[in-house]
Every structure is written in structure tokens, then in C-alpha cells.
Design a protein around this motif. Structure first.
Motif, mmCIF file in Angstrom:
data_model
loop_
_atom_site.group_PDB
_atom_site.id
_atom_site.type_symbol
_atom_site.label_atom_id
_atom_site.label_comp_id
_atom_site.label_asym_id
_atom_site.label_seq_id
_atom_site.Cartn_x
_atom_site.Cartn_y
_atom_site.Cartn_z
ATOM 1 N N ILE A 113 -0.693 -5.707 5.801
ATOM 2 C CA ILE A 113 -0.093 -4.887 6.867
ATOM 3 C C ILE A 113 -0.864 -3.588 7.038
ATOM 4 C CG2 ILE A 113 1.952 -3.545 7.492
ATOM 5 C CD1 ILE A 113 3.627 -5.759 6.141
ATOM 6 N N ALA A 114 -1.188 -2.930 5.919
ATOM 7 C CA ALA A 114 -1.931 -1.667 6.004
ATOM 8 C C ALA A 114 -3.318 -1.893 6.591
ATOM 9 C CB ALA A 114 -2.036 -1.034 4.615
ATOM 10 N N SER A 115 -3.967 -2.987 6.219
ATOM 11 C CA SER A 115 -5.313 -3.272 6.728
ATOM 12 C C SER A 115 -5.291 -3.543 8.222
ATOM 13 C CB SER A 115 -5.916 -4.471 5.986
ATOM 14 O OG SER A 115 -6.063 -4.194 4.605
ATOM 15 N N LEU A 116 -4.304 -4.313 8.678
ATOM 16 C CA LEU A 116 -4.176 -4.562 10.116
ATOM 17 C C LEU A 116 -3.890 -3.262 10.865
ATOM 18 C CD1 LEU A 116 -2.092 -7.884 10.121
ATOM 19 C CD2 LEU A 116 -4.525 -7.608 10.643
ATOM 20 N N GLY A 117 -3.086 -2.401 10.253
ATOM 21 C CA GLY A 117 -2.800 -1.116 10.864
ATOM 22 C C GLY A 117 -4.041 -0.249 10.990
ATOM 23 N N VAL A 118 -4.860 -0.235 9.940
ATOM 24 C CA VAL A 118 -6.100 0.534 9.974
ATOM 25 C C VAL A 118 -7.031 -0.006 11.056
ATOM 26 C CG1 VAL A 118 -8.235 1.014 8.691
ATOM 27 C CG2 VAL A 118 -6.025 1.327 7.588
ATOM 28 N N ALA A 119 -7.157 -1.335 11.140
ATOM 29 C CA ALA A 119 -8.031 -1.943 12.141
ATOM 30 C C ALA A 119 -7.555 -1.614 13.556
ATOM 31 C CB ALA A 119 -8.086 -3.452 11.934
ATOM 32 N N ALA A 120 -6.238 -1.723 13.783
ATOM 33 C CA ALA A 120 -5.694 -1.438 15.108
ATOM 34 C C ALA A 120 -5.871 0.035 15.472
ATOM 35 C CB ALA A 120 -4.214 -1.813 15.156
ATOM 36 N N ALA A 121 -5.585 0.916 14.508
ATOM 37 C CA ALA A 121 -5.705 2.354 14.770
ATOM 38 C C ALA A 121 -7.152 2.741 15.049
ATOM 39 C CB ALA A 121 -5.168 3.141 13.579
ATOM 40 N N ILE B 203 3.036 3.570 10.470
ATOM 41 C CA ILE B 203 2.879 2.757 9.271
ATOM 42 C C ILE B 203 2.835 3.649 8.043
ATOM 43 C CG2 ILE B 203 1.354 1.139 8.065
ATOM 44 C CD1 ILE B 203 0.431 0.121 10.760
ATOM 45 N N ALA B 204 2.107 4.769 8.138
ATOM 46 C CA ALA B 204 2.018 5.698 7.016
ATOM 47 C C ALA B 204 3.393 6.258 6.661
ATOM 48 C CB ALA B 204 1.053 6.833 7.357
ATOM 49 N N LEU C 70 5.469 5.751 3.160
ATOM 50 C CA LEU C 70 5.905 6.901 2.367
ATOM 51 C C LEU C 70 7.412 6.882 2.130
ATOM 52 C CD1 LEU C 70 3.725 9.705 3.985
ATOM 53 C CD2 LEU C 70 3.489 8.787 1.668
ATOM 54 N N LEU C 71 8.175 6.536 3.170
ATOM 55 C CA LEU C 71 9.626 6.532 3.040
ATOM 56 C C LEU C 71 10.108 5.449 2.078
ATOM 57 C CD1 LEU C 71 10.798 7.153 6.726
ATOM 58 C CD2 LEU C 71 10.819 8.760 4.812
ATOM 59 N N ARG C 72 9.387 4.337 2.041
ATOM 60 C CA ARG C 72 9.806 3.225 1.187
ATOM 61 C C ARG C 72 9.239 3.299 -0.216
ATOM 62 N NH1 ARG C 72 9.210 -2.539 3.756
ATOM 63 N NH2 ARG C 72 10.397 -2.927 1.850
ATOM 64 N N SER C 73 8.383 4.271 -0.468
ATOM 65 C CA SER C 73 7.688 4.286 -1.756
ATOM 66 C C SER C 73 8.555 4.795 -2.903
ATOM 67 C CB SER C 73 6.427 5.154 -1.655
ATOM 68 O OG SER C 73 6.776 6.514 -1.481
ATOM 69 N N GLY C 74 9.266 5.905 -2.667
ATOM 70 C CA GLY C 74 9.983 6.529 -3.776
ATOM 71 C C GLY C 74 9.027 7.037 -4.835
ATOM 72 N N ARG D 89 4.237 -1.148 -6.949
ATOM 73 C CA ARG D 89 4.432 -1.253 -5.496
ATOM 74 C C ARG D 89 4.835 0.085 -4.890
ATOM 75 N NH1 ARG D 89 7.018 -5.977 -7.144
ATOM 76 N NH2 ARG D 89 9.078 -5.024 -6.810
ATOM 77 N N ARG D 90 5.679 0.804 -5.605
ATOM 78 C CA ARG D 90 6.176 2.073 -5.074
ATOM 79 C C ARG D 90 5.067 3.117 -4.995
ATOM 80 N NH1 ARG D 90 11.250 3.520 -8.658
ATOM 81 N NH2 ARG D 90 11.233 5.379 -7.331
ATOM 82 N N ILE D 91 4.237 3.171 -5.996
ATOM 83 C CA ILE D 91 3.206 4.209 -6.004
ATOM 84 C C ILE D 91 1.988 3.804 -5.182
ATOM 85 C CG2 ILE D 91 1.732 3.584 -7.973
ATOM 86 C CD1 ILE D 91 2.220 6.531 -8.934
ATOM 87 N N ARG D 92 1.865 2.499 -4.886
ATOM 88 C CA ARG D 92 0.749 2.035 -4.069
ATOM 89 C C ARG D 92 0.914 2.445 -2.609
ATOM 90 N NH1 ARG D 92 -2.970 -1.992 -5.071
ATOM 91 N NH2 ARG D 92 -4.041 -2.830 -3.230
ATOM 92 N N ARG D 93 2.149 2.476 -2.148
ATOM 93 C CA ARG D 93 2.405 2.732 -0.729
ATOM 94 C C ARG D 93 1.863 4.082 -0.249
ATOM 95 N NH1 ARG D 93 7.745 0.097 -1.993
ATOM 96 N NH2 ARG D 93 7.613 -1.999 -1.129
ATOM 97 N N PRO D 94 2.137 5.194 -0.940
ATOM 98 C CA PRO D 94 1.589 6.461 -0.438
ATOM 99 C C PRO D 94 0.072 6.519 -0.472
ATOM 100 C CG PRO D 94 2.664 6.768 -2.564
ATOM 101 C CD PRO D 94 3.023 5.408 -2.091
ATOM 102 N N LEU D 95 -0.551 5.811 -1.418
ATOM 103 C CA LEU D 95 -2.014 5.792 -1.457
ATOM 104 C C LEU D 95 -2.575 5.091 -0.227
ATOM 105 C CD1 LEU D 95 -2.764 4.951 -5.213
ATOM 106 C CD2 LEU D 95 -2.572 7.179 -4.111
ATOM 107 N N LEU D 96 -1.967 3.987 0.156
ATOM 108 C CA LEU D 96 -2.418 3.283 1.349
ATOM 109 C C LEU D 96 -2.123 4.095 2.614
ATOM 110 C CD1 LEU D 96 -1.416 -0.442 0.625
ATOM 111 C CD2 LEU D 96 -3.510 0.792 0.055
ATOM 112 N N ALA D 97 -1.019 4.836 2.600
ATOM 113 C CA ALA D 97 -0.678 5.672 3.751
ATOM 114 C C ALA D 97 -1.728 6.764 3.962
ATOM 115 C CB ALA D 97 0.702 6.297 3.562
ATOM 116 N N ILE D 98 -2.048 7.473 2.884
ATOM 117 C CA ILE D 98 -3.024 8.564 2.983
ATOM 118 C C ILE D 98 -4.418 8.014 3.271
ATOM 119 C CG2 ILE D 98 -4.125 10.453 1.719
ATOM 120 C CD1 ILE D 98 -1.488 10.657 0.109
#
Length: 223
Positions: free
Chosen positions: A160-168, A204-205, A209-213, A32-41
Motif C-alpha cells: 500500500i505504501a509503495s503504491l502510494g509513493v508511486a501514485a504521489a 496515507i501518511a 501514523l494514526l494506526r501506528s501507536g 507493525r506499529r513502529i513500521r508505519r511511521p517510518l513508511l509515512a515519513i
């Protein structure tokens, strides 16, 4: 964006998850931690690409290639599915489930072989591209189901990331259209749409990133 994320997965995600698994640590937490920055980028790249695809094509090519704009927008959806799949794929490799790579490729192949004829029959060229996107979606869902069995779960994060991408992407499209309507050049609309989409997805990104560690996992490679 998918190529970039795949390279990061090869160089960082797989070694980090493998080390966590071999050390007996909580692999689901590391996942979960390492997935977050990948989705952010990846989210920043895909949303900007989808928003600015049409003016980008108009800027780089002449009128013969005008139809490529909406094609890139559709293919960006498939790109997002491939980005979502990367952590799960390398997570399965980390736990020794390499057989699933064959299964995932098989799902994509069947989806293309079956979906392309049906897509072309139903919607012409657009239907064919939609079939390719659907094949990527099927492979992502298959990968997620396989990873779920090993405790590698992140449906809420993906949603959440997918909805963010769609909205952006949607807001970026509107911004690009407004710039074109105001008489601005295609390259200005391209930059404006991409920048607007990136700014909308940026909170969202940053949160991901802040929550990923993830930096701690990356540093552990040299430990």
C-alpha cells in the motif's frame, strides 16, 4: 530520506524492538506499529524527491548537470527499497539474528558485481543505475524473507505504501511538467511538484501514523 530513516532506526526502532523482545511481548505487533511511521515519513520524502528531481537539478546546477535529474529519479526507487528494509533489518538484530546483516550485504554486493556489467551492456548508463536499484530491491526481498521467519511480516503495508509513493510521485511529476509548460521557473516547478506529491501521499501518511501507536513504544524507552 534513507539516511534519516536509518538514523531513526538506530535510535528508536532497534531499542524499542529489543525491549519488546526481552520483555516477552508480541514482537510482531510492535514491529507493525513502529513500521508505519517510518513508511509515512520515508514515503513523503521519496515521493517528493522523485517528483521534483528534474527541476531540482535545474535549479541547483547549470546545464552540464541536466542528466542528473532522471538519475535521481531512478535512484529514488532504490532509496525506497532501503527504507522498506530498515525495520526488518533492526527487527532481525533485535532477535539476535545479526548474521543476516552479512547476508544482506552479500546480496547487495553480488547484485552490484553481476548487475552493473549486465546493466551497462543492455542499457548504458541508465542500465547501470537500474542495476543498482535492482540490487537494493534484492536485498529488501531477502531481508523480508528472513524477517518473515520470525513473524515480522508486513507485505500488505509495504504494498500500500509503495503504491502510494508511486501514485504521489507520478502526480507530482505531472504537476511539475504543467508548471514548466506554463512558463514557470525551475524552482517553482520543483516546489510545486514536491508539494503536490507530498499532498497526495499525505492521507496515507496520516493513516499510517494514526494506526501506528508508535508513540507508546517510544515512551516505553524511558519506562
Amino acid at each position: 530520506p534513507a539516511t534519516l530513516i536509518h538514523r531513526v532506526g538506530t535510535m528508536v526502532v532497534f531499542p524499542a524492538l529489543s525491549r519488546s523482545h526481552e520483555a516477552g511481548r508480541d514482537l510482531s505487533l510492535a514491529y507493525r506499529r513502529i513500521r508505519r511511521p517510518l513508511l509515512a515519513i520515508g514515503g513523503l520524502g521519496v515521493s517528493a524527491l522523485a517528483a521534483g528531481a528534474v527541476p531540482m537539478i535545474e535549479t541547483l546546477y547549470d546545464s552540464r548537470y541536466a542528466e542528473a535529474g532522471w538519475m535521481v529519479q531512478l535512484l529514488a526507487i532504490g532509496t525506497w527499497f532501503r527504507i522498506l528494509e530498515v525495520p526488518g533489518r533492526f527487527g532481525l538484530l533485535a532477535v539476535g539474528e545479526s548474521r543476516w546483516l552479512v547476508v544482506l550485504n552479500g546480496v547487495k554486493l553480488v547484485g552490484v558485481l553481476v548487475g552493473l556489467p549486465l546493466g551497462f551492456a543492455a542499457g548504458g548508463f541508465a542500465g547501470g543505475i537500474a542495476a543498482l536499484v535492482a540490487a537494493d530491491g534484492a536485498r529488501y526481498l531477502t531481508c523480508s524473507a528472513a524477517a518473515w521467519r520470525h513473524g515480522l511480516r508486513s507485505p500488505a503495508m509495504d504494498l500500500i505504501a509503495s503504491l502510494g509513493v508511486a501514485a504521489a510521485a507520478g502526480i507530482g511529476l505531472v504537476a511539475g511538467g504543467a508548471l514548466v509548460g506554463a512558463g514557470h521557473a525551475s524552482w517553482q516547478a520543483f516546489l510545486g511538484a514536491g508539494a503536490c506529491a507530498s499532498l497526495v501521499f499525505a492521507p496515507i501518511a496520516i493513516l499510517l501514523l494514526l494506526r501506528s501507536g508508535a508513540h507508546e513504544l517510544i515512551r516505553s524507552r524511558s519506562a
